[in-house]
Design an enzyme around this catalytic site. Structure first.
Site, short mmCIF file in Angstrom:
data_model
loop_
_atom_site.label_atom_id
_atom_site.label_comp_id
_atom_site.label_asym_id
_atom_site.label_seq_id
_atom_site.Cartn_x
_atom_site.Cartn_y
_atom_site.Cartn_z
N CYS A 194 0.83 -1.20 0.00
CA CYS A 194 0.00 0.00 0.00
C CYS A 194 0.87 1.25 0.00
O CYS A 194 0.62 2.20 -0.74
CB CYS A 194 -0.93 -0.01 1.21
SG CYS A 194 -2.06 1.41 1.28
N GLY B 104 1.32 10.90 7.22
CA GLY B 104 1.35 10.89 8.68
C GLY B 104 2.14 9.75 9.27
O GLY B 104 1.90 9.38 10.43
N CYS C 161 -6.79 -2.07 6.93
CA CYS C 161 -7.89 -1.15 6.65
C CYS C 161 -9.04 -1.80 5.89
O CYS C 161 -10.20 -1.45 6.09
CB CYS C 161 -7.38 0.08 5.91
SG CYS C 161 -6.70 -0.25 4.26
#
Length: 300
Positions: free
Chosen positions: A43, A67, A141
Site C-alpha cells: 500500500c 502521517g 484497513c
C-alpha cells in the site's frame, strides 16, 4: 482556510482501482500461496506514494506529505534514507522499506520528529479534541473486523471446499489430525488450532501443494538463515557481501544482528542468533543504527 487567512484547495481522489490491483489481490494471492503477506508495504509503495504522486503531478504539486512516524534525510552520497522516528513506540520505518529514491525525494514526513503525545496535544490546541481522543487502530484497513480468514472466505469463491480436510503433520510427516484449510493459518500460530497434545504446539511450516500444515515445538520455529527477494536498497546503492545489520522480520520485532549476502535482486541473511518465526511473505528490513539500509520479502 487556515488561521492565517490563506485558502487551500482540497481534493478527494479515487484510487480504488490501484488499491484493488496492488493490495487486495496480492493479499489474497499470498495467503493462497501459503505465505503471510504484509499489505501495508504494498500500500505504501503503490498507493500512498506511487499513485498519489501521479495525482500530485497532475495538480502541479512538488511534494506529498504523510502521517507516518519516520524520518527522511538526504545524505552526502546523494541518496535519501529513511530512519526511525523519535517516538520508537510508534515508529513506522519498517513499512517504508519499499520506497524508491524518486519517491523519497518528494516526500515529507512531518511527524517523525514528534512523539505521539505531542501530536495529540497539537490536535487539542488547534481545536480538534475529538481527534486527540481517537483510538488507535492496528487492523488492516480493508479487513476492519481483523478477521482475515472471514475476508478470504467472502472473497474467494468456494475456498472452504477447496482447502478443507487437510492434515496437520509433525516434522517427520506423521499425521496428527485435520485442519480447516492451509490459508487459514500462519507461521508461529499457537491458538485456534483445535488440536491438543498436552503441551503448546506451533505452526512451523505451511505446504499449499499438499494442503498440509507442520506442527512443532517452539524451538522448531528457530531459523539461522533465510532468503529474501525483491530487494530495495535505501541507504546505499549496493551492499558489501557480509555487511552487518540488525534485521527485523516483523513490525514489532526488536531485530536480530545478522550478515547480509546480496545477489541478483535477492539476499541470504545469516543470523548471529536464531530468529524465531520467520514467515515467508513477510518483510525483512535491514537497519544500520536508526537508518533503513533496505528490505525485501522473505521467501524461505
Amino acid at each position: 482556510m487556515s488561521k492565517k487567512g490563506k485558502v487551500f484547495s482540497h481534493f478527494i481522489l479515487d484510487i480504488r482501482e490501484e488499491f484493488g490491483d496492488f493490495v487486495v489481490d496480492n493479499f489474497i494471492d499470498e495467503y493462497l500461496a501459503g505465505r503471510t503477506p504484509n499489505p501495508c508495504v504494498l500500500c505504501n509503495t503503490h498507493i500512498k506514494w506511487r499513485a498519489l504522486l501521479k495525482r500530485a503531478d497532475a495538480l502541479g504539486c512538488d511534494f506529498i506529505a504523510t502521517g507516518h512516524y519516520a524520518k527522511i534525510r538526504l545524505q552526502d552520497n546523494g541518496r535519501y534514507v529513511v530512519s526511525k522516528a523519535i517516538d520508537e513506540t510508534k515508529d513506522q520505518s519498517y513499512v517504508l522499506w519499499g520506497l524508491q529514491q524518486d519517491l523519497l525525494s518528494r516526500t515529507l514526513l512531518p511527524l517523525g520528529t514528534f512523539r505521539k503525545t505531542a501530536i495529540r496535544q497539537m490536535a487539542i490546541d488547534y481545536g480538534y479534541p475529538e481527534l486527540a481522543k481517537k483510538n488507535e487502530s492496528y487492523e488492516i484497513c480493508f479487513v476492519p473486523d481483523n478477521d482475515y480468514r472471514g475476508f478470504l472466505k467472502r472473497n474467494v469463491k468456494g475456498l472452504e471446499e477447496k482447502v478443507s480436510g487437510g492434515n496437520f503433520v509433525d516434522k517427520h510427516g506423521t499425521i496428527l489430525g485435520q485442519h480447516k484449510g492451509y490459508p487459514f493459518y500462519t507461521i508461529g500460530q499457537r491458538k485456534g488450532l483445535d488440536i491438543t497434545f498436552g503441551k503448546p504446539v506451533f505452526v512451523t511450516k505451511i505446504n499449499p501443494d499438499t494442503n498440509t500444515i507442520v506442527l512443532g515445538d517452539e524451538d522448531d520455529l528457530d531459523q539461522n538463515e533465510m532468503v529474501v527477494s525483491k530487494l530495495n536498497l535505501v541507504k546505499y546503492d549496493t551492499i558489501t557481501p557480509g555487511m552487518e545489520a540488525v534485521t527485523k522480520i516483523r513490525y514489532k520485532d526488536k531485530g536480530t544482528l545478522s550478515n547480509i549476502y546480496p545477489g541478483n535482486g535477492s539476499a541470504k541473511v545469516r543470523f548471529y542468533e536464531a530468529a524465531k518465526g520467520v514467515a515467508p511473505g513477510q518483510s525483512a528490513v535491514f537497519y544500520e543504527g536508526d537508518d533503513v539500509i533496505g528490505g525485501g520479502i522473505i521467501q524461505r
